[in-house]
Every structure is written in C-alpha cells, then in structure tokens.
Scaffold this active site. Structure first.
Site, PDB file in Angstrom:
ATOM      1  CG  HIS A  87      34.898  33.920  47.529  1.00 32.56           C
ATOM      2  ND1 HIS A  87      33.770  33.459  48.164  1.00 32.56           N
ATOM      3  CD2 HIS A  87      35.915  33.142  47.989  1.00 32.56           C
ATOM      4  CE1 HIS A  87      34.085  32.448  48.963  1.00 32.56           C
ATOM      5  NE2 HIS A  87      35.380  32.239  48.880  1.00 32.56           N
ATOM      6  CG  ASP A  89      30.790  33.128  45.292  1.00 35.48           C
ATOM      7  OD1 ASP A  89      31.843  33.689  45.661  1.00 35.48           O
ATOM      8  OD2 ASP A  89      30.790  32.107  44.557  1.00 35.48           O
ATOM      9  CG  ASP A 119      34.717  29.566  51.981  1.00 29.46           C
ATOM     10  OD1 ASP A 119      35.383  30.403  51.351  1.00 29.46           O
ATOM     11  OD2 ASP A 119      34.318  28.493  51.490  1.00 29.46           O
ATOM     12  CD  GLU A 153      36.524  30.596  45.653  1.00 31.33           C
ATOM     13  OE1 GLU A 153      37.536  29.876  45.736  1.00 31.33           O
ATOM     14  OE2 GLU A 153      35.462  30.347  46.283  1.00 31.33           O
ATOM     15  CD  GLU A 154      32.659  28.862  47.777  1.00 28.19           C
ATOM     16  OE1 GLU A 154      32.993  27.764  47.302  1.00 28.19           O
ATOM     17  OE2 GLU A 154      33.059  29.268  48.876  1.00 28.19           O
TER      18      GLU A 154
END
Length: 444
Positions: A87, A89, A119, A153-154
């Site tokens: 991802h 974001d 991340d 995704e977050e």
C-alpha cells in the site's frame, strides 16, 4: 554443476534506498474518512515501472485515491500467477514528536527515516528495485507476477484493494497466492537467536459501534436511565473481558516450532495444554504469538454529551475487535451478552480472518529464501494480530502470506516502529530485503 542464479545488480541496492526515501517524501497520510491523496506516489511508481518496460495501469474509485496494477509475464504460461502487493498510504505523524521530520526521507547513519519506512514504503521500494534489476539483466520469472500498489489500506480499503477486488478482478486472473506485509523481519528474543516470522494468517477485523440510549435531563437530577453510565458499564465489561484461548493451525504451528527451538517438551495438541504457561516459558519470543491466541476487544473512542450540566439521551463508543478464524459466531454471541438490553452494537467495519497453509510448497520456498541469506536464522510461522490488503484480495481466491523481508539489528524494535514515532529502516535491511525478494520471486 548447476549454474549459479544471479542476484540483483548493484544498481538495485542503490535504487531501493533512493526509492524508499523519495516515497517517504511524498506525503500520503491517510486520516480516514477519505482524507488522503495517493496519486503522487502512484505516479512515482508508475513512471519507474514504465521505464523498466512494465506497463502500469492507474485506477481510481475516487479522484486522487490511485492504485497501480501491472503484470510481468512469466516463462511458464501454465503456471499460476503470484500477486505482490503493497500500500502507498501511511498513518498520520506529528512532526513535533519526531527526531527528524516524518516526511523528510532523510538518510543518516545508514538509516532511512520517515513515516512509511517500515509500513510499508520500504516494501514498495524493494519490489520496484527488484523489477527494474530484472529489466536491466533480462530476467523473467517462472510465473506471472502481478504487482499492485494500493490506496487506502490504512483505513477501509474501499478505495484500494476492496475496489480492485470488486471491480477489476480480471487484472488478477490466474493469481492463486500473494505476498505483502508483514513478515520475514528479523526478531531477536535473546542474544544469539534470530527469528524470522513469516505470516500465514491474520485475525479478522471486527470494529464495533456501541450506542446507548437513555433519558435526557438536567445534570442535577437523579437519573437512573443515564446513557453515559449505561455505555460506560458496557465499555468496561468489553474492555476487561477474558477471552478464551482458541488455537488456530498457524498459531499451533508457531508454538510447536518455538517450543522445539527452546527445547521445551510440550504437546501443543494436548487437550490440557496450558497456553499461558507455555508463553511464559518462551519469554520474549512469546510476543510473536501472544496477541493471536485469543480474540480481543479494545475500546478506542467515546462520544457523549455536549454540556456538563445536561445528561444526554445517547452515548456512543467504538471498539477495535479482532477475531481468529472460526470464532465469528462466538464473538457475536459474546457481544450480545456483554452489551445487554440497554446498549446496541453493530459492526462499524468488518473483514474476514485469514489462514494460509504452513506445510505448503510456497511456505517452504519463502523459508528457503530467507535462510539462504541468513543461514543462522530460524523461520517460524505466525498469525498477524491485525490485518492487511490480503483480506480483500482473498475474495478472489488468493491465499496471502506476509513476506516483506528485513534483517534488522538487535535492539531495533520492529513492532514498535509500526505507526510509531521515529519510524526508520536500516539501509542494510533494505539490501537484505532486495536480495531475498529477488531470489524468492525468481524461484516461486
């Protein structure tokens, strides 16, 4: 004698650092509620894929919430395709709390600093560096590799992997397995011991909204139907509920391998197994499995009232619930019992729990790729306490593994860096990841 397979070229080792740093500098903070814009990062990735001869497709459900999908043809048309996804974001970061600005992408003392360093813009960069190295070397994988760089995704993944799975399934035709965050990172539970947990499962997402109703009134009057009191009682019950142990196949495999590594004589299939006692014996290594032997419910948000001398007629709370595979009915029944007649509950956001086989050829190849570059390390399976885009891609029948390899130095708390302050990744760890990914993707 078999020909030695070439690894990534030296340019890939330089590029992975540059790409990680430059992606961090592109602020893709996802504050939820649609407040994010991934397009600049998606264009960055797409440009570098196109320069390597890989044709990217940019897709949006909402303007600015951009996903990138590309396919690298394999040499074996009969082979099943492999999805590699990450991802774009990141979660918010307060610059006042950081040693360096969270979106500086500063490279200092052999480390790349910034939000997304673990991340998961590091993985995004590692995959990009590997693909470009293949283009320079004329390498093709055995099976088709589908790359997906996702938005959102977050938060809910509605603009990202959910949108791709629901409306662009054809782009993932033939994909049966996928890799993404978060696994194959080194973990040092004690001096001289290095573990590499590879994720073969995720707990399900069960975010809850609780609503208590009562009788509105003056704050000075007796009120036995106070919505805030009713809600507070239920929130306390849910937050302190002792969830029972429920061992999944992946968690049981993790406990078995860890017990063997620590020479602990235990049968993890025994009906009288004391899991908590076993976790105590495992010491710091227990951190890999302790969050996933049970369901969990953590209160996170309270919302009630508007004036100190007014008793509101309604109060709302949110709970971060996580469920193990096969426990969904038990979870719902427990919520019915804990909330009682005066508080309603509903799923605010819900996603499935996942489990992947640890005795599969895929897991064996993932294990072999890590051990090739760190023969002294011990690969163990584990289940993620949270979730990833693998949940949405599972709708397409894709089995997901967490595999974003990093060899980290002792003392660097990888888990604390996720959504934490001073997120960072060593350059050496990025180089390790590029080598492992390159080897695995060629052999997959």
């Amino acid at each position: 004698m078999a020909e030695e397979v070439r690894g990534p070229d030296t340019a890939a080792l330089d590029e992975v650092v540059t790409f990680t740093s430059e992606l961090i500098r592109i602020d893709t903070t996802n504050r939820g509620g649609g407040d994010c814009r991934e397009r600049p990062a998606a264009e960055y990735v797409a440009e570098r894929l196109a320069a390597a001869g890989v044709e990217p497709t940019l897709l949006e459900r909402t303007p600015g919430r951009t996903n990138v999908v590309a396919r690298i043809p394999g040499t074996d048309p009969s082979a099943e395709a492999l999805l590699v996804h990450g991802h774009l974001d990141v979660v918010p970061a307060d610059p006042a709390e950081w040693t360096t600005h969270p979106f500086s992408g500063e490279v200092r003392d052999g480390t790349v600093w910034g939000r997304g360093a673990v991340d998961m813009k590091n993985m995004d960069a590692m995959v990009l560096a590997v693909v470009r190295s293949w283009a320079r070397q004329g390498v093709r994988p055995r099976r088709d590799i589908v790359l997906a760089y996702t938005a959102d995704e977050e938060a809910s993944a509605e603009d990202g992997s959910g949108f791709l799975a629901d409306r662009h399934a054809a782009l993932f035709e033939g994909c049966t397995e996928g890799i993404s965050e978060s696994g194959a990172f080194s973990f040092h539970p004690q001096p001289g011991t290095t573990l590499y947990p590879i994720a073969a499962g995720e707990r399900g997402t069960a975010w809850l909204k609780l609503t208590a109703h009562g009788r509105a009134g003056h704050g000075s009057k007796v009120n036995t139907a106070n919505a805030v009191t009713r809600l507070a009682d239920v929130v306390a019950r849910i937050g302190s509920h002792p969830w029972p142990v429920r061992l999944t196949a992946t968690v049981r495999a993790a406990l078995t391998e860890l017990a063997a590594l620590y020479a602990i004589d235990v049968d993890t299939h025994a009906p009288d197994l004391d899991v908590d006692l076993l976790l105590d014996k495992l010491g710091p290594a227990a951190a890999l499995v302790e969050p996933t032997v049970r369901n969990s419910t953590n209160p996170t948000i309270l919302d009630a009232g508007y004036k100190v001398n007014v008793i509101p007629g309604q109060a709302v709370a949110y709970i971060d619930g996580r469920t193990l595979p096969g426990t969904e009915e038990e979870f719902a029944a427990t919520m019915d019992r804990l909330t009682g007649p005066d508080v309603e509950w509903e799923f605010h956001h819900r996603e499935v729990a996942l489990e992947a086989p640890v005795d599969s050829p895929t897991f064996a190849k993932l294990r072999a790729a890590v051990e090739r570059f760190d023969p002294a390390g011990h690969v163990v399976p584990f289940t993620m306490s949270g979730g990833t885009d693998a949940k949405q891609f599972s709708r397409l029948g894709i089995t997901g593994y967490g595999f974003s390899p990093l060899r980290l130095p002792p003392g660097l708390d990888y888990a604390a860096l996720f959504h934490g302050v001073d997120e960072r990744v060593p350059v050496d760890a990025l180089h390790f990841g590029v080598q492992v990914l390159d080897h695995y993707l060629k052999s997959a």
